[in-house]
Scaffold this motif. Structure first.
Motif, PDB file in Angstrom:
ATOM      1  N   ASN B 182       0.831  -1.211   0.000  1.00 25.80           N
ATOM      2  CA  ASN B 182       0.000   0.000   0.000  1.00 25.80           C
ATOM      3  C   ASN B 182       0.863   1.257   0.000  1.00 25.80           C
ATOM      4  O   ASN B 182       0.459   2.305   0.508  1.00 25.80           O
ATOM      5  N   GLY B 183       2.066   1.152  -0.554  1.00 30.00           N
ATOM      6  CA  GLY B 183       2.889   2.345  -0.785  1.00 30.00           C
ATOM      7  C   GLY B 183       2.340   3.091  -1.996  1.00 30.00           C
ATOM      8  O   GLY B 183       1.298   2.730  -2.553  1.00 30.00           O
ATOM      9  N   ALA B 184       3.068   4.135  -2.406  1.00 26.88           N
ATOM     10  CA  ALA B 184       2.598   4.964  -3.523  1.00 26.88           C
ATOM     11  C   ALA B 184       2.393   4.135  -4.786  1.00 26.88           C
ATOM     12  O   ALA B 184       1.375   4.271  -5.475  1.00 26.88           O
ATOM     13  N   LEU B 185       3.353   3.223  -5.091  1.00 33.08           N
ATOM     14  CA  LEU B 185       3.229   2.426  -6.320  1.00 33.08           C
ATOM     15  C   LEU B 185       2.046   1.465  -6.234  1.00 33.08           C
ATOM     16  O   LEU B 185       1.308   1.293  -7.208  1.00 33.08           O
ATOM     17  N   GLY B 186       1.865   0.856  -5.069  1.00 37.03           N
ATOM     18  CA  GLY B 186       0.733  -0.049  -4.876  1.00 37.03           C
ATOM     19  C   GLY B 186      -0.589   0.681  -5.063  1.00 37.03           C
ATOM     20  O   GLY B 186      -1.476   0.210  -5.774  1.00 37.03           O
ATOM     21  N   LEU B 187      -0.714   1.848  -4.446  1.00 35.11           N
ATOM     22  CA  LEU B 187      -1.980   2.591  -4.528  1.00 35.11           C
ATOM     23  C   LEU B 187      -2.233   3.106  -5.945  1.00 35.11           C
ATOM     24  O   LEU B 187      -3.358   3.075  -6.446  1.00 35.11           O
ATOM     25  N   LEU B 188      -1.164   3.579  -6.589  1.00 37.69           N
ATOM     26  CA  LEU B 188      -1.295   4.060  -7.966  1.00 37.69           C
ATOM     27  C   LEU B 188      -1.750   2.905  -8.872  1.00 37.69           C
ATOM     28  O   LEU B 188      -2.638   3.073  -9.714  1.00 37.69           O
ATOM     29  N   THR B 189      -1.157   1.745  -8.674  1.00 40.02           N
ATOM     30  CA  THR B 189      -1.510   0.579  -9.491  1.00 40.02           C
ATOM     31  C   THR B 189      -2.930   0.123  -9.192  1.00 40.02           C
ATOM     32  O   THR B 189      -3.681  -0.257 -10.100  1.00 40.02           O
ATOM     33  N   LEU B 190      -3.315   0.169  -7.929  1.00 39.49           N
ATOM     34  CA  LEU B 190      -4.695  -0.152  -7.561  1.00 39.49           C
ATOM     35  C   LEU B 190      -5.653   0.783  -8.306  1.00 39.49           C
ATOM     36  O   LEU B 190      -6.658   0.338  -8.871  1.00 39.49           O
ATOM     37  N   GLY B 191      -5.303   2.068  -8.325  1.00 36.96           N
ATOM     38  CA  GLY B 191      -6.126   3.039  -9.062  1.00 36.96           C
ATOM     39  C   GLY B 191      -6.187   2.711 -10.539  1.00 36.96           C
ATOM     40  O   GLY B 191      -7.250   2.767 -11.169  1.00 36.96           O
ATOM     41  N   MET B 192      -5.038   2.343 -11.132  1.00 39.75           N
ATOM     42  CA  MET B 192      -5.005   1.974 -12.546  1.00 39.75           C
ATOM     43  C   MET B 192      -5.908   0.770 -12.811  1.00 39.75           C
ATOM     44  O   MET B 192      -6.656   0.733 -13.799  1.00 39.75           O
ATOM     45  N   LEU B 193      -5.832  -0.243 -11.920  1.00 40.98           N
ATOM     46  CA  LEU B 193      -6.619  -1.460 -12.116  1.00 40.98           C
ATOM     47  C   LEU B 193      -8.114  -1.182 -12.009  1.00 40.98           C
ATOM     48  O   LEU B 193      -8.910  -1.689 -12.791  1.00 40.98           O
ATOM     49  N   VAL B 194      -8.481  -0.349 -11.049  1.00 36.06           N
ATOM     50  CA  VAL B 194      -9.904  -0.074 -10.820  1.00 36.06           C
ATOM     51  C   VAL B 194     -10.448   0.885 -11.874  1.00 36.06           C
ATOM     52  O   VAL B 194     -11.467   0.617 -12.511  1.00 36.06           O
ATOM     53  N   GLU B 195      -9.760   2.008 -12.070  1.00 32.38           N
ATOM     54  CA  GLU B 195     -10.312   3.094 -12.890  1.00 32.38           C
ATOM     55  C   GLU B 195     -10.028   2.935 -14.369  1.00 32.38           C
ATOM     56  O   GLU B 195     -10.800   3.386 -15.202  1.00 32.38           O
ATOM     57  N   SER B 196      -8.909   2.352 -14.729  1.00 29.26           N
ATOM     58  CA  SER B 196      -8.548   2.262 -16.151  1.00 29.26           C
ATOM     59  C   SER B 196      -8.782   0.854 -16.699  1.00 29.26           C
ATOM     60  O   SER B 196      -9.447   0.680 -17.714  1.00 29.26           O
ATOM     61  N   VAL B 197      -8.241  -0.173 -16.028  1.00 29.62           N
ATOM     62  CA  VAL B 197      -8.443  -1.548 -16.508  1.00 29.62           C
ATOM     63  C   VAL B 197      -9.890  -1.978 -16.272  1.00 29.62           C
ATOM     64  O   VAL B 197     -10.446  -2.772 -17.032  1.00 29.62           O
ATOM     65  N   GLY B 198     -10.499  -1.446 -15.197  1.00 27.17           N
ATOM     66  CA  GLY B 198     -11.902  -1.777 -14.934  1.00 27.17           C
ATOM     67  C   GLY B 198     -12.106  -3.078 -14.181  1.00 27.17           C
ATOM     68  O   GLY B 198     -13.104  -3.771 -14.390  1.00 27.17           O
ATOM     69  N   VAL B 199     -11.152  -3.425 -13.302  1.00 28.29           N
ATOM     70  CA  VAL B 199     -11.287  -4.652 -12.502  1.00 28.29           C
ATOM     71  C   VAL B 199     -12.468  -4.486 -11.534  1.00 28.29           C
ATOM     72  O   VAL B 199     -12.581  -3.474 -10.851  1.00 28.29           O
TER      73      VAL B 199
END
Lengths: 357, 357
Positions: B182-199
């Motif tokens: 849940n560091g910056a990279l983890g949270l950014l990637t979580l955002g990418m997965l949810v908002e862009s990839v649409g998981v």
């Protein structure tokens, strides 16, 4: 009809007489030509793997088959077609339905399929078998005799397809490949890599002394035999070269991890061998680090579908006859079936012959 | 000009004055806007990673930058363009030439490249920097302020690209994803997965008590926070669900292996965290077996190239502003640079500001 079965008492393969099966709608009736034997059959025989069909005291053995259609039964097949059957079939509860419907039964999760001759469904070691026509793949005449190699070749076809896919996001070049395991599947895959994929430098790992028929096959293919007793897998990059691809067919659990060390940067390990649980120490930090910093991948695959059977047939058709003759060390008439289940130093692959074309 | 450097005595980040660089042919001169700080910078500061430029007593820090072109110097860029620089550059011996030539420096083997601000080449923590124009990626105005997130986002862009490629040989559906870290990279990637990839169902693992700003981000994204102290990774499938994708960003070596256990059949683990060597016991047999029988894959990736920067820019552009504001907890003027290298419970990501647009 004659059939080779395993009874629930696990007293070894037994010859028995069963009624000739009747094809249902959508199924064809096939006269069996030959059925190959592999490591999975031995696991089934030893009780280490597999499941008897519900309500049956026996399992017809065999999942590597080739036969001739004798009753197309209104399907798209034609009497006289030489065919190889795929292995997975739906369970009665239909839990794997979506995978079967899209032709990817090989990706179905455990418990959602039967496997003929292995898990919950009779295999092909009988004079006749029935199968849905969609699970029967036409084999060209040239390969009819060795059509029972289509199933094992399809396992590698799938494993290589998935491994190559994992390297498809960048410009990957496959120049060096190492096969772990000099059994029939290892040698067949080595042949596929050299003769069909066109790998320049191929290696095959074993633990045999010369003279040895498997080493002869390796060298006849222009590949290099690596003796694991003198060169353990992690030392292969130093002694030979780092590998773009490692194909793990032994099921020796340590090899799954050592594969990472044997890989060149951007390399991929294709795992098809099936180990049992076994705890051991690894330098997990170094392995994990190497996967990341060298862009490496490990891809596990199991089973295969119709498209892999079709690919395997094309691939096998590119292999020289001598390779089939060298790998298949014994084809045994059904009267003599017990001989097919004995192994010595000269055995690579055996098959049981139920009839000829 | 002002620059933040590390000296060979490793006494922490230091402000110094350096001559403004002159762009060579093919290079542009860039006025730095902001430079982000990540775990790699701390490793460089601690001497755990990196290399000083040959013949220099210091290394200009920073590899996550955004700036404005002030001298296009005859390149295809235009003065005023906001740009983010990639990180890898060729070594003088040209050993990684082929990778740079085809735009895949991220796939070059260790030792064949420099990394700006990390290995053998000055970074971007200075009022100005020069770079070959081909290594500068245009950033749209909306992202200018947070353009230093393009580099970390590009790491995930590449990791996901390789992970998805590894699942491209069959019909794969990404419905559940777990981010480890849940560091910056983890949270950014979580955002990418949810908002862009649409998981549909996303999870993020950490070891923090509430109230905590990282848990707030996870939940604001509609994802589920998993506390590793109460639910270790191997228990996640039972407690929550098996995951189609696990993204490992902690660099905790055991997670690389536990990832396999957390995956659903046909799932893939994308590894980007970089652990140190560490020996420990694993059930290697069960892991290897699970990879094979469930068609799972582990894909390690490092660094990123121009195409991933371009992909990351598109992906970031799909993310909501609140997410950038929440992840970037401090933007520090260069006069106050030391504050950017301090961390407390409320810190997620900090950056140093050299100038504004």
């Amino acid at each position: 009809m004659d059939a080779i079965v395993l009874h629930r008492d696990h007293d070894g393969p037994r010859r028995t007489t069963l009624p000739r099966p009747e094809p249902s709608t959508g199924e064809a009736l096939v006269r069996t030509l030959r059925v190959g034997i592999d490591g999975t059959d031995y696991e089934v025989l030893n009780g280490g793997h597999g499941e008897f069909p519900e309500g049956q005291d026996h399992l017809v053995l065999g999942h590597e088959a080739v036969g001739v259609v004798v009753d197309a039964n209104g399907t798209e097949l034609t009497e006289g077609d030489v065919v190889a059957p795929t292995v997975r079939r739906p369970t009665p509860d239909g839990s794997g339905r979506e995978y079967f419907e899209r032709g990817e039964a090989d990706m179905a999760p455990a418990g959602t399929y039967h496997e003929r001759g292995i898990v919950g469904a009779d295999g092909f070691m009988a004079e006749f078998f029935t199968s849905p026509a969609r699970d029967l793949v036409r084999v060209p005449d040239r390969l009819a005799e060795y059509g029972f190699l289509v199933e094992p070749a399809s396992i590698s076809e799938k494993a290589l397809e998935h491994a190559f896919a994992s390297r498809s996001a960048f410009d990957w070049s496959l120049d060096s490949a190492l096969v772990l395991g000099n059994g029939a599947l290892g040698l067949l895959t080595l042949g596929m890599l050299v003769e069909s994929v066109g790998v320049e430098r191929a290696y095959c790992l074993g633990r045999r002394d010369r003279p040895d028929p498997t080493i002869d096959v390796v060298e006849e293919l222009g590949a290099t035999y690596v003796d694991s007793r003198t060169t353990p897998v992690p030392q292969i990059p130093r002694r030979y070269e780092p590998m773009d691809l490692v194909y793990e067919a032994t099921g020796y659990a340590r090899h799954g991890f050592e594969t990472v060390e044997a890989l060149a940067p951007s390399g991929v390990g294709a795992l098809v061998g099936v180990p049992s649980p076994w705890e051991f120490e690894v330098d997990g930090g170094a392995l994990h680090r190497d996967l990341v910093l060298s862009n490496k991948a490990l891809v596990g695959t199991v089973n295969s579908n119709v498209s892999h059977f079709q690919g395997a047939i094309e691939t096998l058709d590119a292999l020289p006859d001598w390779l089939f003759d060298a790998i298949v060390t014994d084809v045994v008439p059904v009267d003599d079936f017990e001989r097919a289940f004995t192994e010595d130093e000269s055995t690579i692959k055996t098959a049981i012959e139920f009839s000829d074309t």
